[in-house]
Design a protein around this motif. Sequence first.
Motif, PDB file in Angstrom:
ATOM      1  N   ILE A  29      30.244  -8.287 -61.295  1.00  0.00           N
ATOM      2  CA  ILE A  29      28.790  -8.319 -61.522  1.00  0.00           C
ATOM      3  C   ILE A  29      28.072  -8.785 -60.245  1.00  0.00           C
ATOM      4  O   ILE A  29      27.076  -8.198 -59.830  1.00  0.00           O
ATOM      5  N   LEU A  30      28.618  -9.834 -59.609  1.00  0.00           N
ATOM      6  CA  LEU A  30      27.997 -10.357 -58.379  1.00  0.00           C
ATOM      7  C   LEU A  30      27.937  -9.278 -57.298  1.00  0.00           C
ATOM      8  O   LEU A  30      26.925  -9.114 -56.607  1.00  0.00           O
ATOM      9  N   ALA A  31      29.037  -8.517 -57.148  1.00  0.00           N
ATOM     10  CA  ALA A  31      29.089  -7.471 -56.114  1.00  0.00           C
ATOM     11  C   ALA A  31      28.042  -6.402 -56.408  1.00  0.00           C
ATOM     12  O   ALA A  31      27.243  -6.044 -55.534  1.00  0.00           O
ATOM     13  N   VAL A  32      27.989  -5.928 -57.652  1.00  0.00           N
ATOM     14  CA  VAL A  32      27.056  -4.842 -58.013  1.00  0.00           C
ATOM     15  C   VAL A  32      25.612  -5.342 -57.888  1.00  0.00           C
ATOM     16  O   VAL A  32      24.759  -4.679 -57.293  1.00  0.00           O
ATOM     17  N   PHE A  33      25.355  -6.543 -58.417  1.00  0.00           N
ATOM     18  CA  PHE A  33      24.004  -7.099 -58.393  1.00  0.00           C
ATOM     19  C   PHE A  33      23.499  -7.253 -56.950  1.00  0.00           C
ATOM     20  O   PHE A  33      22.379  -6.875 -56.625  1.00  0.00           O
ATOM     21  N   ASN A  34      24.367  -7.767 -56.085  1.00  0.00           N
ATOM     22  CA  ASN A  34      23.938  -7.974 -54.693  1.00  0.00           C
ATOM     23  C   ASN A  34      23.751  -6.670 -53.937  1.00  0.00           C
ATOM     24  O   ASN A  34      23.089  -6.641 -52.904  1.00  0.00           O
ATOM     25  N   LEU A  35      24.342  -5.600 -54.439  1.00  0.00           N
ATOM     26  CA  LEU A  35      24.193  -4.319 -53.744  1.00  0.00           C
ATOM     27  C   LEU A  35      22.929  -3.561 -54.161  1.00  0.00           C
ATOM     28  O   LEU A  35      22.638  -2.501 -53.621  1.00  0.00           O
ATOM     29  N   ILE A  36      22.163  -4.109 -55.103  1.00  0.00           N
ATOM     30  CA  ILE A  36      20.880  -3.471 -55.458  1.00  0.00           C
ATOM     31  C   ILE A  36      20.040  -3.393 -54.172  1.00  0.00           C
ATOM     32  O   ILE A  36      19.878  -4.401 -53.481  1.00  0.00           O
ATOM     33  N   PRO A  37      19.557  -2.180 -53.833  1.00  0.00           N
ATOM     34  CA  PRO A  37      18.893  -2.032 -52.528  1.00  0.00           C
ATOM     35  C   PRO A  37      17.487  -2.617 -52.500  1.00  0.00           C
ATOM     36  O   PRO A  37      16.503  -1.895 -52.385  1.00  0.00           O
ATOM     37  N   ALA A  38      17.381  -3.914 -52.638  1.00  0.00           N
ATOM     38  CA  ALA A  38      16.072  -4.563 -52.614  1.00  0.00           C
ATOM     39  C   ALA A  38      16.188  -5.891 -51.883  1.00  0.00           C
ATOM     40  O   ALA A  38      17.080  -6.679 -52.179  1.00  0.00           O
ATOM     41  N   PHE A  39      15.296  -6.121 -50.937  1.00  0.00           N
ATOM     42  CA  PHE A  39      15.259  -7.434 -50.282  1.00  0.00           C
ATOM     43  C   PHE A  39      14.976  -8.496 -51.315  1.00  0.00           C
ATOM     44  O   PHE A  39      14.219  -8.230 -52.255  1.00  0.00           O
ATOM     45  N   PRO A  40      15.437  -9.710 -51.196  1.00  0.00           N
ATOM     46  CA  PRO A  40      16.339 -10.169 -50.133  1.00  0.00           C
ATOM     47  C   PRO A  40      17.815 -10.019 -50.514  1.00  0.00           C
ATOM     48  O   PRO A  40      18.654 -10.731 -50.005  1.00  0.00           O
ATOM     49  N   MET A  41      18.107  -9.085 -51.403  1.00  0.00           N
ATOM     50  CA  MET A  41      19.499  -8.838 -51.786  1.00  0.00           C
ATOM     51  C   MET A  41      20.234  -8.202 -50.603  1.00  0.00           C
ATOM     52  O   MET A  41      19.626  -7.543 -49.759  1.00  0.00           O
ATOM     53  N   ASP A  42      21.565  -8.360 -50.604  1.00  0.00           N
ATOM     54  CA  ASP A  42      22.367  -7.784 -49.524  1.00  0.00           C
ATOM     55  C   ASP A  42      22.161  -6.278 -49.443  1.00  0.00           C
ATOM     56  O   ASP A  42      22.087  -5.700 -48.355  1.00  0.00           O
ATOM     57  N   GLY A  43      22.041  -5.619 -50.612  1.00  0.00           N
ATOM     58  CA  GLY A  43      21.855  -4.166 -50.644  1.00  0.00           C
ATOM     59  C   GLY A  43      20.586  -3.739 -49.908  1.00  0.00           C
ATOM     60  O   GLY A  43      20.560  -2.687 -49.265  1.00  0.00           O
ATOM     61  N   GLY A  44      19.536  -4.544 -50.012  1.00  0.00           N
ATOM     62  CA  GLY A  44      18.280  -4.245 -49.318  1.00  0.00           C
ATOM     63  C   GLY A  44      18.474  -4.262 -47.813  1.00  0.00           C
ATOM     64  O   GLY A  44      17.933  -3.431 -47.082  1.00  0.00           O
ATOM     65  N   ARG A  45      19.289  -5.203 -47.345  1.00  0.00           N
ATOM     66  CA  ARG A  45      19.552  -5.303 -45.895  1.00  0.00           C
ATOM     67  C   ARG A  45      20.421  -4.147 -45.423  1.00  0.00           C
ATOM     68  O   ARG A  45      20.225  -3.608 -44.327  1.00  0.00           O
ATOM     69  N   VAL A  46      21.388  -3.764 -46.270  1.00  0.00           N
ATOM     70  CA  VAL A  46      22.232  -2.624 -45.910  1.00  0.00           C
ATOM     71  C   VAL A  46      21.349  -1.381 -45.799  1.00  0.00           C
ATOM     72  O   VAL A  46      21.443  -0.613 -44.832  1.00  0.00           O
ATOM     73  N   LEU A  47      20.437  -1.210 -46.771  1.00  0.00           N
ATOM     74  CA  LEU A  47      19.536  -0.052 -46.767  1.00  0.00           C
ATOM     75  C   LEU A  47      18.670  -0.055 -45.510  1.00  0.00           C
ATOM     76  O   LEU A  47      18.532   0.977 -44.840  1.00  0.00           O
ATOM     77  N   ARG A  48      18.105  -1.206 -45.160  1.00  0.00           N
ATOM     78  CA  ARG A  48      17.268  -1.268 -43.962  1.00  0.00           C
ATOM     79  C   ARG A  48      18.086  -0.899 -42.724  1.00  0.00           C
ATOM     80  O   ARG A  48      17.632  -0.166 -41.850  1.00  0.00           O
ATOM     81  N   GLY A  49      19.328  -1.434 -42.673  1.00  0.00           N
ATOM     82  CA  GLY A  49      20.208  -1.134 -41.535  1.00  0.00           C
ATOM     83  C   GLY A  49      20.467   0.369 -41.436  1.00  0.00           C
ATOM     84  O   GLY A  49      20.386   0.950 -40.355  1.00  0.00           O
ATOM     85  N   LEU A  50      20.757   0.994 -42.590  1.00  0.00           N
ATOM     86  CA  LEU A  50      21.044   2.440 -42.591  1.00  0.00           C
ATOM     87  C   LEU A  50      19.814   3.227 -42.139  1.00  0.00           C
ATOM     88  O   LEU A  50      19.913   4.164 -41.337  1.00  0.00           O
ATOM     89  N   LEU A  51      18.634   2.819 -42.630  1.00  0.00           N
ATOM     90  CA  LEU A  51      17.397   3.513 -42.237  1.00  0.00           C
ATOM     91  C   LEU A  51      17.112   3.296 -40.752  1.00  0.00           C
ATOM     92  O   LEU A  51      16.679   4.214 -40.051  1.00  0.00           O
TER      93      LEU A  51
END
Length: 361
Positions: A148-170
């Motif tokens: 759950i922690l992994a999936v939740f943190n990958l939600i592409p929204a700041f300040p979640m980790d997923g949001g940062r990954v998305l910004r990096g990719l963009l």
Amino acid sequence: MRWSFKMGKIFGIDFRIHVTFFLLLFFIYVSALKQYGTRTAITAVLFICAIFGCVLIHEIGHSLIARRFGKEAKSITLLPIGGVATMEEMPEKPQQEIAMSIIGPLINLAIAGVLFLFVGQWSGIKVVNMYPDSMNSFLSGLISVNIILAVFNLIPAFPMDGGRVLRGLLALRMDFIQATSLAVSIGQGLALFFIFFGLFFNLWIALIGIFIYIGAGSEKHEVMLRAVLHKVPVSAVMATDFKSLDPEEPLSKALEHVYHGCQEDFPVVGHGGIEGILTRKDVLSAVHGKGVNVSVGDVMDRNFFHIAPHDPLDRVYHHLLNKQKTAAAVMEDGRLKGMLCLDSISRYFMIQNAMSTRAGS
Ligand SMILES: [Zn+2]
């Protein structure tokens, strides 16, 4: 962070626990004790500690990758909502930001994988039992929580980790500011959906939505600020017309300057040059604690911050915030050239922003 206690150092990084985390443990213990008795209450507390142990490893992962890129984490704080690694600066290259952010969720998946190998079976996410009654349900629950922690943190929204990954990719494809704007819009869109959905089904999700919405907005502000201030030298914003104080003068003299002028931070200059800075905060706490007859030299900040006229404003701004200072002395060849305060940087940013929105309209 306020109300957090330093527990020690891990890999040279301050490890802190927020007081509300202890309240959470206490709450879990008391509510389990009433329903199930002492044994279950202790297991429930151990289960929460194990979950937060995983969160801690997740944050250490972020911090160690950041260190590889030359960015130091100041501290890791555990809160009831999760862990926060406070960084002095974030990595700037998109690849670095992606690596640093993705490592957290990957660590949780790795923990889940190792536990699964150890337990040999898994009862599925639906049955996360907060009051595990056997070693098997304890470990099985921990597997679920890590997924759950992994999936939740990958939600592409700041300040979640997923949001940062998305910004990096963009940012691999476009300008950093554009990438941030787009990632923030996506994050805030998702956050609004969470808030709306959460209001009907689960208030906890609505709360997370609000947290994401605000976090995304402040991330955008931060990036815009950095973009505007990056190319501006301190000399463009520093005050050159200012009053100085003598360390021997009484504080009442400084108060006169405060009453009759707009200046709030004063350099304190003795025979050998600048000796300290007296800020509004110093004046207020000294007046309150020591009265107005104490000398300026007794209450000024001797551990003051000095910078050069050509230093870039964005770096100075972050140093001031990190060191919790409101003003700095601008020095050149050992001589005082000007004063710079946080307010004047904010004012400069606001004016530049207004000018650029007008130019764009
Ligand atoms: Zn993370």
